[in-house]
Design a protein around this motif. Structure first.
Motif: not given
Length: 225
Positions: A68-87
């Motif tokens: 309910s809280h994890i944004d898939p794109f935000g998690l992928l960005a965090l993995i790929a570039v080191g910066f991401g976000w949740g919903k």
């Protein structure tokens, strides 16, 4: 021994390469970041509900289910570039019992929960570290949990929209005289934050690496290593 050196270095870089170099470390990193993001967003939902707005509850955000809280794109960005976000957790400020300071309380509930979870993980780590050693996966998971929760805590206190710290600044900018500054922050703040992040990443300014170094130092003090 400075226990934070290896995990800190890994966290500063994107984690995609770790998937192939050390899959187990990658898995516990994913678990730690999902927990940190989940408790952060859940706390926003809980605070808004307690303060009188049922929006987050109706949308299914008053839960500790990471889905309910994890944004898939935000998690992928965090993995790929080191910066991401949740919903982001939505709320209606007009439903709050205190419309001026209610949004501030909701915003600071997330960092407060990250502080709480990080301190609990630190207490557990102090107990298990002498027994298991710093190469143990549970120890590594606890260290990552402390690090990521403290990182979310400090990063979100930066007073630039859309980060949580901006809600206090916006609450202080009240009245007609502050409308222009408030509007500028709300509309340009996200671009300003993105510009700072990109400049720090590509120009190697060391802004956030200094923040991470402070976090590592604090963890070493808390854990006692």
């Amino acid at each position: 021994m400075c226990f934070g050196k290896t995990p800190t270095a890994r966290y500063h870089r994107p984690m995609l390469s770790t998937l192939f170099q050390n899959p187990l470390y990658f898995v516990i990193w994913i678990a730690a970041i999902m927990i940190a993001l989940t408790v952060h967003e859940f706390s926003h939902a809980l605070a808004s509900t307690l303060l009188g707005d049922q929006t987050a509850k109706r949308l299914g955000r008053l839960t500790l289910n990471p889905a309910s809280h994890i944004d898939p794109f935000g998690l992928l960005a965090l993995i790929a570039v080191g910066f991401g976000w949740g919903k982001p957790v939505p709320f209606n400020p007009y439903n709050l019992r205190n419309q001026q300071w209610g949004p501030v309380a909701i915003a600071f509930a997330g960092p407060a929960m990250n502080l709480f979870v990080g301190m609990i993980a630190a207490l557990v780590l102090r107990i298990v570290l002498p027994l298991l050693g710093d190469a143990n996966l549970l120890v590594q998971f606890l260290f990552l949990s402390i690090y990521l929760n403290f990182a979310l805590l400090l990063f979100n206190l930066i007073p630039i929209p859309p980060l949580d710290g901006s809600k206090l600044l916006l609450a202080l900018l009240r009245g007609p005289d502050a409308n222009r500054q408030r509007m500028w922050l709300e509309t340009r703040g996200p671009w300003l934050l993105m510009g700072v992040l990109l400049a720090d990443m590509f120009l190697n300014l060391g802004i956030f690496s200094s923040l991470f170094s402070v976090i590592t130092h604090v963890i070493n003090l808390v854990v006692g290593v």
